[in-house]
Design a protein around this motif. Structure first.
Motif, PDB file in Angstrom:
ATOM      1  N   MET A   1       6.797  11.028   8.441  1.00  9.30           N
ATOM      2  CA  MET A   1       6.566  10.594   6.915  1.00  9.30           C
ATOM      3  C   MET A   1       5.331  10.496   6.395  1.00  9.30           C
ATOM      4  SD  MET A   1       8.477   6.943   6.633  1.00  9.30           S
ATOM      5  CE  MET A   1      10.149   7.448   6.990  1.00  9.30           C
ATOM      6  N   LEU A   2       4.344  10.136   7.470  1.00 12.05           N
ATOM      7  CA  LEU A   2       3.068   9.764   7.128  1.00 12.05           C
ATOM      8  C   LEU A   2       2.895   8.716   6.737  1.00 12.05           C
ATOM      9  CD1 LEU A   2       1.705  13.154   5.769  1.00 12.05           C
ATOM     10  CD2 LEU A   2       1.818  12.554   8.248  1.00 12.05           C
ATOM     11  N   PRO A   3       1.827   7.844   6.714  1.00  9.41           N
ATOM     12  CA  PRO A   3       0.628   7.924   7.544  1.00  9.41           C
ATOM     13  C   PRO A   3       1.018   8.089   9.273  1.00  9.41           C
ATOM     14  CG  PRO A   3       0.591   5.944   6.778  1.00  9.41           C
ATOM     15  CD  PRO A   3       1.821   6.342   6.266  1.00  9.41           C
TER      16      PRO A   3
ATOM     17  N   ARG B   1       7.791  14.892  -1.231  1.00 10.20           N
ATOM     18  CA  ARG B   1       7.946  13.692  -2.042  1.00 10.20           C
ATOM     19  C   ARG B   1       7.801  13.771  -3.503  1.00 10.20           C
ATOM     20  NH1 ARG B   1       6.896   9.140   0.605  1.00 10.20           N
ATOM     21  NH2 ARG B   1       8.282   8.334  -1.063  1.00 10.20           N
TER      22      ARG B   1
ATOM     23  N   ARG C   1       7.890  -0.244  -5.403  1.00  8.92           N
ATOM     24  CA  ARG C   1       7.711  -0.499  -3.846  1.00  8.92           C
ATOM     25  C   ARG C   1       7.441  -2.061  -3.513  1.00  8.92           C
ATOM     26  NH1 ARG C   1       4.606   2.626   0.833  1.00  8.92           N
ATOM     27  NH2 ARG C   1       6.109   4.008   0.561  1.00  8.92           N
TER      28      ARG C   1
ATOM     29  N   HIS D   1      14.203   3.378   2.652  1.00  5.31           N
ATOM     30  CA  HIS D   1      13.326   4.330   2.029  1.00  5.31           C
ATOM     31  C   HIS D   1      13.969   5.494   1.486  1.00  5.31           C
ATOM     32  CE1 HIS D   1       9.505   5.752   0.961  1.00  5.31           C
ATOM     33  NE2 HIS D   1       8.630   5.764   2.299  1.00  5.31           N
TER      34      HIS D   1
ATOM     35  N   ASN E   1       0.852  -0.923   0.057  1.00  5.49           N
ATOM     36  CA  ASN E   1       0.057   0.035  -0.073  1.00  5.49           C
ATOM     37  C   ASN E   1       0.843   1.282   0.037  1.00  5.49           C
ATOM     38  OD1 ASN E   1      -2.183  -1.589   0.470  1.00  5.49           O
ATOM     39  ND2 ASN E   1      -2.754  -1.136   2.476  1.00  5.49           N
ATOM     40  N   SER E   2       0.163   2.164  -0.628  1.00  7.17           N
ATOM     41  CA  SER E   2       0.939   3.523  -0.378  1.00  7.17           C
ATOM     42  C   SER E   2      -0.007   4.678  -0.910  1.00  7.17           C
ATOM     43  CB  SER E   2       2.141   3.397  -1.433  1.00  7.17           C
ATOM     44  OG  SER E   2       2.671   4.652  -1.891  1.00  7.17           O
ATOM     45  N   THR E   3       0.088   5.702  -0.174  1.00  3.60           N
ATOM     46  CA  THR E   3      -0.485   7.094  -0.787  1.00  3.60           C
ATOM     47  C   THR E   3       0.289   7.875  -1.292  1.00  3.60           C
ATOM     48  OG1 THR E   3      -2.225   6.720   0.720  1.00  3.60           O
ATOM     49  CG2 THR E   3      -1.824   9.186  -0.057  1.00  3.60           C
ATOM     50  N   ARG E   4       1.479   8.506  -0.578  1.00  5.77           N
ATOM     51  CA  ARG E   4       2.486   9.317  -1.011  1.00  5.77           C
ATOM     52  C   ARG E   4       3.219   8.895  -2.204  1.00  5.77           C
ATOM     53  NH1 ARG E   4       0.272  10.618   3.617  1.00  5.77           N
ATOM     54  NH2 ARG E   4       0.352   8.269   3.581  1.00  5.77           N
ATOM     55  N   THR E   5       3.777   7.954  -1.847  1.00  2.43           N
ATOM     56  CA  THR E   5       4.797   7.594  -2.875  1.00  2.43           C
ATOM     57  C   THR E   5       4.145   7.332  -4.220  1.00  2.43           C
ATOM     58  OG1 THR E   5       6.139   6.598  -1.042  1.00  2.43           O
ATOM     59  CG2 THR E   5       6.863   5.887  -3.179  1.00  2.43           C
TER      60      THR E   5
ATOM     61  N   GLN F   1      12.133   9.054   0.442  1.00  2.00           N
ATOM     62  CA  GLN F   1      11.557   9.646   1.696  1.00  2.00           C
ATOM     63  C   GLN F   1      12.687  10.379   2.142  1.00  2.00           C
ATOM     64  OE1 GLN F   1       8.100   9.571   3.145  1.00  2.00           O
ATOM     65  NE2 GLN F   1       9.224  11.394   4.070  1.00  2.00           N
TER      66      GLN F   1
HETATM   67  N1   CP Z   1       5.768   7.930   3.728  1.00  6.40           N
HETATM   68  C1   CP Z   1       5.295   6.994   2.736  1.00  6.40           C
HETATM   69  O1   CP Z   1       6.171   6.391   2.126  1.00  6.40           O
HETATM   70  O2   CP Z   1       4.096   7.020   2.608  1.00  6.40           O
HETATM   71  P1   CP Z   1       3.134   6.247   1.665  1.00  6.40           P
HETATM   72  O3   CP Z   1       3.280   4.750   2.224  1.00  6.40           O
HETATM   73  O4   CP Z   1       1.978   6.683   1.620  1.00  6.40           O
HETATM   74  O5   CP Z   1       3.952   5.844   0.373  1.00  6.40           O
END
Ligand code: CP
Length: 370
Positions: free
Chosen positions: A305-307, A358, A106, A133, A56-60, A136
């Motif tokens: 770095m979130l979430p 990012r 990823r 990472h 899973n990923s949002t930002r990357t 990041q």
């Molecule tokens: N910080 C980071 O890698 O966020 P994601 O898991 O949402 O990509």
């Protein structure tokens, strides 16, 4: 001297020199300025970017996708392919290499990434594996550039506190060594048995529905892996001999630090019920007002770095509150887990700048390796 990393894979920061990392940061700063000024950046029309994501990923994911679009590339997000499952990595890579110009990957295993590079004729960018990472870390460094001015981070101390896991404490150690920052890693050495003692019987029973009695996840050990520690120590000796690298479970080491960062106390891939002993273990290491004051540095900032689990206002948080049956722990969690809502919101401008960066740093890497 002109720096170029054209045609290279971007797998780990330590594969590069500090000058090359600095080149990427300067490129990212330039690309951000250009984008905010509305400049057309579509210099790769006709090229294609593959995002191969197994986690899973949002930002990357969003950063790769928007970077590709900004650069004029066609983009494909692939998370349900035959890759490695019903087709060898080698065969998939031969296909990808014939259709794409860059891959963002990823996945859980760095060994997969290394295997991919053996059969790839195009550059691959690490968007997180169990080794590091690196993109990041570029975003974090760029954020510090913007807060304190270019290279204003030099000589400052970054502290990673809490559950560092196998990846992020190491990643921060590497970037600090390469850019001339001190690195303090504060984590808990509490064993699982002691953490379980802090849970109620109902919580213990719930935990054991997901983790059999007597089983300890290898991820429980938060001490930096000796091989990774050696990489960080060697990088400090090579590039930043005047900087300090400390790993400890003593929270007093927070005194004097300039940046505090942390991450979630459980593994996002595991059910929240498995986070319960981790909450007992890391509770004293929460990034809260008291911890910020213990730095005795009024200019100390918090990054993430979130979430972030800074409140319980999402599905996992609600499920966690249901799993936690005592009022004290519920009240504690409602104010935030690894970071309190209060500290998170006070530092939101830095944290969401870090998230936006990012995009600019991943775009810089794509552009540099093309
Ligand atoms: N910080 C980071 O890698 O966020 P994601 O898991 O949402 O990509």
């Amino acid at each position: 001297m002109t720096v170029s990393i054209k045609g290279r894979h971007f797998l780990a920061l330590e594969d590069f020199t500090p000058e090359e990392i600095r080149y990427l940061l300067d490129l990212a700063l330039q690309l951000k300025e250009e984008k905010h000024a509305g400049k057309n950046q579509q210099e790769f029309i006709g090229k294609n970017l593959l995002m191969l994501f197994e986690m899973n990923s949002t930002r990357t994911r969003c950063a790769f996708e928007t970077s590709g679009c900004d650069l004029g590339m066609g983009t494909t997000f692939l998370s349900n392919s035959h890759f490695g499952e019903t087709e060898t990595i080698k065969d998939s890579m031969r296909v990808f290499s014939s259709m794409y110009d860059t891959i963002g990957y990823r996945g859980a295993k760095h060994s997969t990434l290394l295997e991919m590079t053996k059969h790839s004729t195009i550059p691959i960018i690490n968007g997180y594996t169990d080794h590091q990472h690196p993109t990041q870390m570029l975003a974090d460094a760029m954020t510090l550039d913007e807060i304190w001015g270019r290279e204003g981070y030099k000589g400052k101390t970054l502290c990673f506190i809490g559950r560092g896991g196998a990846v992020n404490s190491f990643s921060y150690g590497v970037i600090c060594a390469m850019l001339g920052m001190n690195f303090t890693y504060i984590t808990s050495y509490m064993d699982l048995e002691e953490a379980m003692d802090g849970l109620t019987q109902a919580q213990r029973d719930l935990f054991h529905q997901f983790v059999p009695e007597g089983e300890v996840s290898p991820n429980w050990n938060t001490k930096m892996d000796p091989k990774k520690r050696k990489i960080v120590e060697d990088l400090f000796a090579k590039y930043s001999p005047d900087c300090k690298f400390i790993e400890t479970d003593n929270i007093d080491a927070i005194k004097g630090v300039d940046i505090i960062t942390t991450e979630n106390w459980g593994f996002f891939t595991d059910p929240v019920e498995t986070w319960l002993p981790g909450i007992i273990r890391f509770r004293p290491y929460q990034v809260n007002r008291e911890l910020m004051e213990r730095t005795e540095n009024p200019n100390c900032i918090a990054l993430h770095m979130l979430p972030a689990t800074h409140n319980m206002d999402h599905a996992s948080g609600q499920r966690l509150l249901t799993a936690v049956d005592d009022k004290d722990l519920q009240e504690f969690l409602k104010k935030g887990m690894e970071v309190t809502d209060e500290v998170f919101e006070e530092n939101a401008a830095h944290i969401f700048r870090e998230a936006e960066n990012r995009l600019h740093t991943i775009k810089a890497v794509i552009r540099a390796v093309q």
